[in-house]
Design a protein around this motif. Structure first.
Motif, PDB file in Angstrom:
ATOM      1  N   LEU A  24       0.842  -1.181   0.000  1.00 25.63           N
ATOM      2  CA  LEU A  24       0.000   0.000   0.000  1.00 25.63           C
ATOM      3  C   LEU A  24       0.886   1.242   0.000  1.00 25.63           C
ATOM      4  CD1 LEU A  24      -2.591  -1.086   2.723  1.00 25.63           C
ATOM      5  CD2 LEU A  24      -2.931  -1.100   0.243  1.00 25.63           C
ATOM      6  N   VAL A  25       0.325   2.346  -0.406  1.00 32.43           N
ATOM      7  CA  VAL A  25       1.074   3.603  -0.440  1.00 32.43           C
ATOM      8  C   VAL A  25       1.353   4.071   0.985  1.00 32.43           C
ATOM      9  CG1 VAL A  25       1.000   6.035  -1.124  1.00 32.43           C
ATOM     10  CG2 VAL A  25       0.080   4.272  -2.644  1.00 32.43           C
ATOM     11  N   THR A  26       2.577   4.517   1.240  1.00 27.89           N
ATOM     12  CA  THR A  26       2.928   5.099   2.532  1.00 27.89           C
ATOM     13  C   THR A  26       3.778   6.333   2.309  1.00 27.89           C
ATOM     14  OG1 THR A  26       4.071   4.742   4.638  1.00 27.89           O
ATOM     15  CG2 THR A  26       4.946   3.576   2.735  1.00 27.89           C
ATOM     16  N   ARG A  27       3.653   7.304   3.211  1.00 30.09           N
ATOM     17  CA  ARG A  27       4.411   8.547   3.084  1.00 30.09           C
ATOM     18  C   ARG A  27       5.748   8.481   3.820  1.00 30.09           C
ATOM     19  NH1 ARG A  27      -0.859   9.552   4.042  1.00 30.09           N
ATOM     20  NH2 ARG A  27      -2.022  10.770   2.499  1.00 30.09           N
ATOM     21  N   SER A  28       6.003   7.389   4.511  1.00 28.73           N
ATOM     22  CA  SER A  28       7.205   7.278   5.324  1.00 28.73           C
ATOM     23  C   SER A  28       8.308   6.517   4.596  1.00 28.73           C
ATOM     24  CB  SER A  28       6.878   6.548   6.640  1.00 28.73           C
ATOM     25  OG  SER A  28       8.046   6.267   7.367  1.00 28.73           O
ATOM     26  N   ALA A  29       9.548   6.974   4.783  1.00 21.93           N
ATOM     27  CA  ALA A  29      10.693   6.278   4.198  1.00 21.93           C
ATOM     28  C   ALA A  29      11.173   5.142   5.096  1.00 21.93           C
ATOM     29  CB  ALA A  29      11.829   7.266   3.969  1.00 21.93           C
ATOM     30  N   SER A  30      10.689   5.103   6.328  1.00 21.76           N
ATOM     31  CA  SER A  30      11.162   4.117   7.303  1.00 21.76           C
ATOM     32  C   SER A  30      10.212   2.940   7.471  1.00 21.76           C
ATOM     33  CB  SER A  30      11.364   4.791   8.666  1.00 21.76           C
ATOM     34  OG  SER A  30      12.264   5.866   8.576  1.00 21.76           O
ATOM     35  N   PHE A  31       8.977   3.085   7.003  1.00 24.18           N
ATOM     36  CA  PHE A  31       7.979   2.040   7.191  1.00 24.18           C
ATOM     37  C   PHE A  31       7.402   1.613   5.845  1.00 24.18           C
ATOM     38  CE2 PHE A  31       8.046   4.345  11.205  1.00 24.18           C
ATOM     39  CZ  PHE A  31       8.065   3.317  12.126  1.00 24.18           C
ATOM     40  N   ARG A  32       6.866   0.408   5.814  1.00 25.30           N
ATOM     41  CA  ARG A  32       6.126  -0.089   4.660  1.00 25.30           C
ATOM     42  C   ARG A  32       4.772  -0.608   5.148  1.00 25.30           C
ATOM     43  NH1 ARG A  32       9.498   2.333   2.645  1.00 25.30           N
ATOM     44  NH2 ARG A  32      11.043   1.755   1.070  1.00 25.30           N
ATOM     45  N   LEU A  33       3.753  -0.467   4.291  1.00 18.95           N
ATOM     46  CA  LEU A  33       2.424  -0.970   4.595  1.00 18.95           C
ATOM     47  C   LEU A  33       2.024  -2.008   3.554  1.00 18.95           C
ATOM     48  CD1 LEU A  33       0.474   2.326   5.447  1.00 18.95           C
ATOM     49  CD2 LEU A  33       1.381   0.643   7.057  1.00 18.95           C
ATOM     50  N   TYR A  34       1.408  -3.087   4.023  1.00 16.67           N
ATOM     51  CA  TYR A  34       0.943  -4.131   3.121  1.00 16.67           C
ATOM     52  C   TYR A  34      -0.485  -4.521   3.469  1.00 16.67           C
ATOM     53  CZ  TYR A  34       5.682  -5.130   1.431  1.00 16.67           C
ATOM     54  OH  TYR A  34       6.920  -5.044   0.845  1.00 16.67           O
ATOM     55  N   LEU A  35      -1.288  -4.742   2.447  1.00 14.93           N
ATOM     56  CA  LEU A  35      -2.582  -5.373   2.629  1.00 14.93           C
ATOM     57  C   LEU A  35      -2.308  -6.851   2.905  1.00 14.93           C
ATOM     58  CD1 LEU A  35      -5.570  -4.512   2.435  1.00 14.93           C
ATOM     59  CD2 LEU A  35      -5.546  -5.310   0.073  1.00 14.93           C
ATOM     60  N   ALA A  36      -3.043  -7.433   3.848  1.00 15.16           N
ATOM     61  CA  ALA A  36      -2.744  -8.810   4.255  1.00 15.16           C
ATOM     62  C   ALA A  36      -4.020  -9.600   4.495  1.00 15.16           C
ATOM     63  CB  ALA A  36      -1.877  -8.808   5.514  1.00 15.16           C
ATOM     64  N   ARG A  37      -3.847 -10.914   4.483  1.00 14.68           N
ATOM     65  CA  ARG A  37      -4.957 -11.833   4.723  1.00 14.68           C
ATOM     66  C   ARG A  37      -4.523 -12.850   5.778  1.00 14.68           C
ATOM     67  NH1 ARG A  37      -5.978 -13.333  -0.257  1.00 14.68           N
ATOM     68  NH2 ARG A  37      -8.027 -12.375  -0.503  1.00 14.68           N
ATOM     69  N   HIS A  38      -5.437 -13.164   6.695  1.00 16.57           N
ATOM     70  CA  HIS A  38      -5.157 -14.209   7.681  1.00 16.57           C
ATOM     71  C   HIS A  38      -5.239 -15.567   7.010  1.00 16.57           C
ATOM     72  CE1 HIS A  38      -5.651 -16.771  11.274  1.00 16.57           C
ATOM     73  NE2 HIS A  38      -5.045 -15.787  11.921  1.00 16.57           N
ATOM     74  N   GLU A  39      -4.440 -16.504   7.480  1.00 14.42           N
ATOM     75  CA  GLU A  39      -4.404 -17.826   6.843  1.00 14.42           C
ATOM     76  C   GLU A  39      -5.748 -18.552   6.929  1.00 14.42           C
ATOM     77  OE1 GLU A  39      -2.602 -20.334  10.662  1.00 14.42           O
ATOM     78  OE2 GLU A  39      -1.355 -19.956   8.912  1.00 14.42           O
ATOM     79  N   ASP A  40      -6.598 -18.162   7.896  1.00 18.78           N
ATOM     80  CA  ASP A  40      -7.909 -18.803   8.016  1.00 18.78           C
ATOM     81  C   ASP A  40      -8.981 -18.115   7.176  1.00 18.78           C
ATOM     82  OD1 ASP A  40      -6.906 -20.637   9.821  1.00 18.78           O
ATOM     83  OD2 ASP A  40      -7.402 -19.417  11.571  1.00 18.78           O
ATOM     84  N   ASP A  41      -8.641 -16.929   6.599  1.00 14.96           N
ATOM     85  CA  ASP A  41      -9.621 -16.226   5.764  1.00 14.96           C
ATOM     86  C   ASP A  41      -9.855 -16.991   4.473  1.00 14.96           C
ATOM     87  OD1 ASP A  41      -9.726 -14.274   7.646  1.00 14.96           O
ATOM     88  OD2 ASP A  41      -8.505 -12.825   6.554  1.00 14.96           O
ATOM     89  N   PRO A  42     -11.095 -17.045   4.001  1.00 11.68           N
ATOM     90  CA  PRO A  42     -11.344 -17.687   2.704  1.00 11.68           C
ATOM     91  C   PRO A  42     -10.702 -16.890   1.581  1.00 11.68           C
ATOM     92  CG  PRO A  42     -13.311 -16.551   3.497  1.00 11.68           C
ATOM     93  CD  PRO A  42     -12.315 -16.530   4.630  1.00 11.68           C
ATOM     94  N   GLU A  43     -10.150 -17.580   0.608  1.00 13.12           N
ATOM     95  CA  GLU A  43      -9.474 -16.909  -0.507  1.00 13.12           C
ATOM     96  C   GLU A  43     -10.433 -16.027  -1.295  1.00 13.12           C
ATOM     97  OE1 GLU A  43      -6.294 -16.747  -1.456  1.00 13.12           O
ATOM     98  OE2 GLU A  43      -5.691 -17.880   0.299  1.00 13.12           O
ATOM     99  N   ALA A  44     -11.728 -16.348  -1.236  1.00 15.09           N
ATOM    100  CA  ALA A  44     -12.706 -15.571  -1.993  1.00 15.09           C
ATOM    101  C   ALA A  44     -13.020 -14.234  -1.330  1.00 15.09           C
ATOM    102  CB  ALA A  44     -13.991 -16.370  -2.153  1.00 15.09           C
ATOM    103  N   GLY A  45     -12.613 -14.068  -0.084  1.00 15.22           N
ATOM    104  CA  GLY A  45     -12.908 -12.830   0.625  1.00 15.22           C
ATOM    105  C   GLY A  45     -11.841 -11.779   0.400  1.00 15.22           C
ATOM    106  N   ALA A  46     -12.226 -10.506   0.537  1.00 15.31           N
ATOM    107  CA  ALA A  46     -11.266  -9.416   0.376  1.00 15.31           C
ATOM    108  C   ALA A  46     -10.305  -9.393   1.566  1.00 15.31           C
ATOM    109  CB  ALA A  46     -11.999  -8.087   0.276  1.00 15.31           C
ATOM    110  N   PRO A  47      -9.035  -9.100   1.347  1.00 12.02           N
ATOM    111  CA  PRO A  47      -8.085  -8.986   2.459  1.00 12.02           C
ATOM    112  C   PRO A  47      -8.572  -7.939   3.459  1.00 12.02           C
ATOM    113  CG  PRO A  47      -6.946  -8.958   0.352  1.00 12.02           C
ATOM    114  CD  PRO A  47      -8.405  -8.848   0.046  1.00 12.02           C
ATOM    115  N   SER A  48      -8.418  -8.214   4.746  1.00 13.62           N
ATOM    116  CA  SER A  48      -9.019  -7.333   5.749  1.00 13.62           C
ATOM    117  C   SER A  48      -8.029  -6.839   6.806  1.00 13.62           C
ATOM    118  CB  SER A  48     -10.178  -8.046   6.443  1.00 13.62           C
ATOM    119  OG  SER A  48      -9.767  -9.297   6.967  1.00 13.62           O
ATOM    120  N   TYR A  49      -6.706  -6.975   6.535  1.00 13.29           N
ATOM    121  CA  TYR A  49      -5.711  -6.531   7.507  1.00 13.29           C
ATOM    122  C   TYR A  49      -4.648  -5.669   6.827  1.00 13.29           C
ATOM    123  CZ  TYR A  49      -7.790 -10.262  10.291  1.00 13.29           C
ATOM    124  OH  TYR A  49      -8.678 -11.056  10.964  1.00 13.29           O
ATOM    125  N   VAL A  50      -4.015  -4.837   7.627  1.00 13.85           N
ATOM    126  CA  VAL A  50      -2.873  -4.058   7.185  1.00 13.85           C
ATOM    127  C   VAL A  50      -1.681  -4.414   8.066  1.00 13.85           C
ATOM    128  CG1 VAL A  50      -1.856  -1.745   7.135  1.00 13.85           C
ATOM    129  CG2 VAL A  50      -4.116  -2.104   6.198  1.00 13.85           C
TER     130      VAL A  50
END
Length: 331
Positions: free
Chosen positions: A11-37
């Motif tokens: 995901l877009v981040t304004r910081s040079a020291s951090f990174r943000l990623y969209l994530a999915r829990h291993e128990d989440d169904p693959e058909a569902g939208a990722p719901s974690y950062v």
């Protein structure tokens, strides 16, 4: 992957020291939208990185302790291959900076009703962190063993990019990496942490530490910008921005906001005062005054209006079952 969470895409981040990623829990169904950062602190060896690491650990500890609907929830944290990480709920929407057009360079206003609704949600979250109590570990024996003391949390970075808005009209106060409290080791307390264009004048001149009143000043700047539809202090560089803040006079005709109710005008005027002693004493007092404004009587309609604005301004939500761009490898 990080523990039970799988990175989906950056995901877009304004910081040079951090990174943000969209994530999915291993128990989440693959058909569902990722719901974690997932927020990652990039590795480093410099003295500055030691401060960043301490502040990141402090942010994680605060978010794990807080319990408020206007503050992001934590679902995990840890370290992998020297990379410290934090897992939070994904807020499907945009931040207030994007909604106000700050990122495009074309600032715009929102209605006074929407501005008051957003401020009310923020003031409630701010009151929670300012008055947050923990068990007094220094007390021993008897009734003293169960005493609680305030942690002394100050956010220190109240700015539109740290205010998250969802497509349902929810408002969250995010990013506690600049926050101070008694949990943050003094050697790692960066006194000038925060975004310059929202910093109170007493912090700019260096005569006073960040306080509840400096947080309220930042809130009032955000409120002014939402109503006015333009940046309050943004200048060509930080030095000019800070100079504008120190010289700011809310009573000047160019700074006044026309058409405000008496209560809303009072909130803006008092909390933008250069003297912190003349601002409100607490976020709760600000919350009370906001609730008394005529604009607050249509909160349900204002939330629906906000939801529509966010849906229009936000990027398309992550499609269910489609991971999008593959996540970059961990640094």
């Amino acid at each position: 992957s990080l523990g039970t969470f799988r990175l989906v895409r950056p995901l877009v981040t304004r910081s040079a020291s951090f990174r943000l990623y969209l994530a999915r829990h291993e128990d989440d169904p693959e058909a569902g939208a990722p719901s974690y950062v997932v927020k990652l602190l990039l590795p480093g060896r410099s003295p500055d990185h030691a401060h960043l690491a301490a502040q990141f650990d402090h942010e994680i500890k605060l978010l794990q302790a807080f319990n408020h609907p206007g503050i992001p929830s934590v679902h995990g944290d840890g370290e992998k291959d020297g990379v410290r990480y934090l897992v939070m709920d994904y807020v499907d929407g945009c931040d207030l900076a994007a909604l106000l057009g700050h990122e495009s360079g074309n600032p715009r206003a929102v209605s006074r009703e929407v501005a008051v609704f957003i401020m009310g949600q923020l003031a409630d979250a701010l009151h929670h962190i300012h008055t947050f109590e923990v068990l007094d570990e220094s007390a021993s024996g008897g009734a003293a063993a169960n005493q609680f003391v305030e942690l002394g949390v100050v956010h220190r970075d109240l700015c539109p990019s740290n205010i998250l808005l969802s497509r349902t009209g929810s408002v969250l106060l995010a990013d506690y990496n600049s926050a101070s409290s008694s949990w943050l080791p003094r050697p790692h307390d960066m006194s000038q942490a925060g975004t310059k264009a929202y910093m109170a004048p007493e912090r700019i001149v260096g005569t006073a530490p960040a306080s509840i009143q400096s947080d309220l000043f930042g809130m009032a700047v955000v409120l002014w910008e939402m109503i006015k539809g333009q940046r309050c202090f943004k200048a060509d560089d930080d030095l000019k921005t800070m100079d504008a803040i120190v010289k700011f006079d809310i009573s000047h005709s160019s700074r006044r906001l026309a058409g405000l109710s008496a209560k809303l005008g009072d909130i803006v005027r008092k909390n933008l005062d250069r003297d912190p002693a003349r601002r409100y004493s607490s976020a709760y007092q600000m919350l009370q005054r906001l609730a008394q404004t005529p604009e607050a009587t249509v909160a349900e309609r204002a939330q629906a209006e906000l939801a529509a604005l966010v849906t229009e301004a936000a990027p398309p939500p992550p499609p269910p079952g489609v991971p999008g761009s593959p996540a970059a490898p961990l640094p």
